[in-house]
Design an enzyme around this catalytic site. Structure first.
Site, short mmCIF file in Angstrom:
data_model
loop_
_atom_site.label_atom_id
_atom_site.label_comp_id
_atom_site.label_asym_id
_atom_site.label_seq_id
_atom_site.Cartn_x
_atom_site.Cartn_y
_atom_site.Cartn_z
N HIS A 193 0.83 -1.21 0.00
CA HIS A 193 0.00 0.00 0.00
C HIS A 193 0.86 1.25 0.00
CE1 HIS A 193 0.50 0.83 4.40
NE2 HIS A 193 0.61 -0.47 4.49
N ASP A 215 6.43 1.95 6.70
CA ASP A 215 5.19 1.21 6.50
C ASP A 215 4.25 2.12 5.70
OD1 ASP A 215 2.76 -0.12 6.69
OD2 ASP A 215 2.53 0.24 8.84
N GLU A 245 -5.02 1.07 2.97
CA GLU A 245 -4.77 -0.05 3.89
C GLU A 245 -4.76 0.40 5.34
OE1 GLU A 245 -2.49 -2.88 6.37
OE2 GLU A 245 -2.03 -0.78 5.90
N GLU A 246 -4.24 1.59 5.60
CA GLU A 246 -4.09 2.04 6.99
C GLU A 246 -5.44 2.24 7.69
OE1 GLU A 246 -1.58 1.85 8.66
OE2 GLU A 246 0.19 2.13 7.42
N ASP A 276 4.45 -6.18 3.62
CA ASP A 276 4.25 -5.14 4.62
C ASP A 276 5.34 -5.25 5.67
OD1 ASP A 276 2.98 -3.00 6.02
OD2 ASP A 276 1.03 -3.71 5.34
#
Length: 399
Positions: A76, A193, A226-227, A247
């Protein structure tokens, strides 16, 4: 039995350059158009065809020998961030987080507020920020989002002044990454991330440019939310039979993740990953001399969870690079990024182990098995026990 597939060499300089470029582009969830444009432009340089969803999730395709039973690899581009919750009477901004992260890691962060009239710089501060004013209270005040505020670097001493600047409730706040690339291979930055996952995927795709076609199509997916839990819920093609999410792993006390090599997740908070795909990835690591270990994440979910929850019947796995202080001041090592990229090349080129997966439905013929043979153990030997271990008497009672 997994057939060994040679890993491809990774251009570490290219990987580093892509990570630096990605980190320079603010992309909290909901504000991802620019980073999407960057990734698409890089895909064009790599001569990989791609399509975008309406909101900007990316699907690139590396053509294989057949389309059925395709593979997907996903990461992501969105990161953590914040939004303006309120314009305060003192001319500062109340915030709410984008994604799940602690306000203690926001304190002292430099940031950018994006509003309709442009952008402003600022700093996230605790409510009691001056030691000369509050003395020991700066250490005893609580931590949390209600206890921080954003100081805007503009003439704004009250809420009406903020309004004149064009700042409104709901405006996006991007936190500066402040990256450092050290000579010893460590990388320290916010938003590793999952900018690091995107960079290593691009490096793997670059390595595959001159390789033979993979046995099936490989779809490289880049998601934008995604977060906040949406992830790969709507970008997966119907032909995909398996998906590997890329990830960060959590290299912290109580975890088995490492900042070196690959960490393969056996499970996260949504449950176990696919038995067969996870084992295949581990076998590819062993066959290619890629350092790896396994871990279980209790407070973690990835792009794969959203795909399964959206109804995709695909095998899923999660490969990670160990991150220290995830969702905070993160640190990784280039060894892990290179190792994950190498594994992705080996996986993309590996033979199809479950031909039945070419079709979404079928009979029992060709269906997988999990009937492991009994473990082979050598006979019991009393010498294996500690010297003072109590042994039972002949009648079974304790000695």
């Amino acid at each position: 039995m997994t057939t060994p597939t040679p890993r491809l060499p990774i251009d570490v300089d290219y990987l580093r350059q892509q990570l630096q470029a990605l980190l320079s582009i603010p992309s909290p969830t909901g504000y991802t158009d620019q980073v999407v444009r960057h990734v698409c432009q890089e895909l064009e340089r790599l001569h990989l065809p791609y399509v975008l969803t309406r909101r900007g999730a990316i699907r690139a395709r590396l053509a294989g020998e057949r389309a059925e039973g395709a593979r997907a690899i996903v990461s992501h581009v969105d990161t953590l961030g914040a939004q303006v919750k309120a314009l305060k009477p003192n001319g500062r901004l109340e915030l709410v987080p984008i994604g799940s992260w602690s306000a203690r890691f926001a304190e002292g962060a430099r940031c950018t507020i994006f509003c309709e009239k442009g952008s402003y710089r600022g700093t996230v501060l605790p409510l009691k920020a001056s030691g000369h004013t509050f003395a020991d209270e700066i250490d005893s005040q609580p931590s949390g989002w209600p206890h921080v505020e954003l100081r805007v670097d503009a003439f704004a001493m009250d809420a009406p002044a903020l309004e004149r600047l064009g700042i409104e409730v709901g405006d996006t706040v991007a936190i500066d990454p402040q990256p450092e690339f050290l000579d010893n291979g460590f990388i320290v930055s916010r938003h590793l991330d999952n900018k690091a996952g995107v960079a290593l995927m691009l490096a793997a795709m670059r390595a595959l440019q001159d390789a033979p076609p993979p046995p099936v199509d490989v779809h490289w997916l880049f998601t934008i939310s995604e977060e906040v839990g949406h992830g790969a819920s709507s970008v997966l093609p119907a032909d995909v039979a398996s998906m590997v999410a890329v990830d960060n792993g959590t290299s912290a006390p109580g975890q088995n993740s490492s900042e070196f090599g690959v960490t393969i997740a056996a499970a996260d908070m949504t449950g176990p990953f696919d038995f067969h795909l996870t084992r295949k990835l581990a076998a590819l690591c062993r066959a290619n001399d890629i350092r790896y270990r396994k871990d279980v994440f209790r407070y973690y979910r990835s792009d794969s969870a959203s795909a399964i929850e959206a109804g995709a019947d695909v095998r899923t796995a999660l490969v990670t690079f160990g991150v220290d202080a995830s969702h905070g001041y993160e640190r990784i090592h280039m060894h892990a990024l290179r190792s994950v990229a190498e594994l992705l090349t080996a996986h993309a080129l590996s033979k199809v182990e479950i031909p039945r997966d070419y079709q979404p439905f079928g009979s029992l013929q060709g269906f997988t098995r999990q009937d492991a043979p009994p473990a082979q153990q050598r006979p019991f030997d009393e010498e294996d026990l500690p010297p003072d271990y109590p042994l039972p008497e002949a009648d079974g009672s304790a000695a």
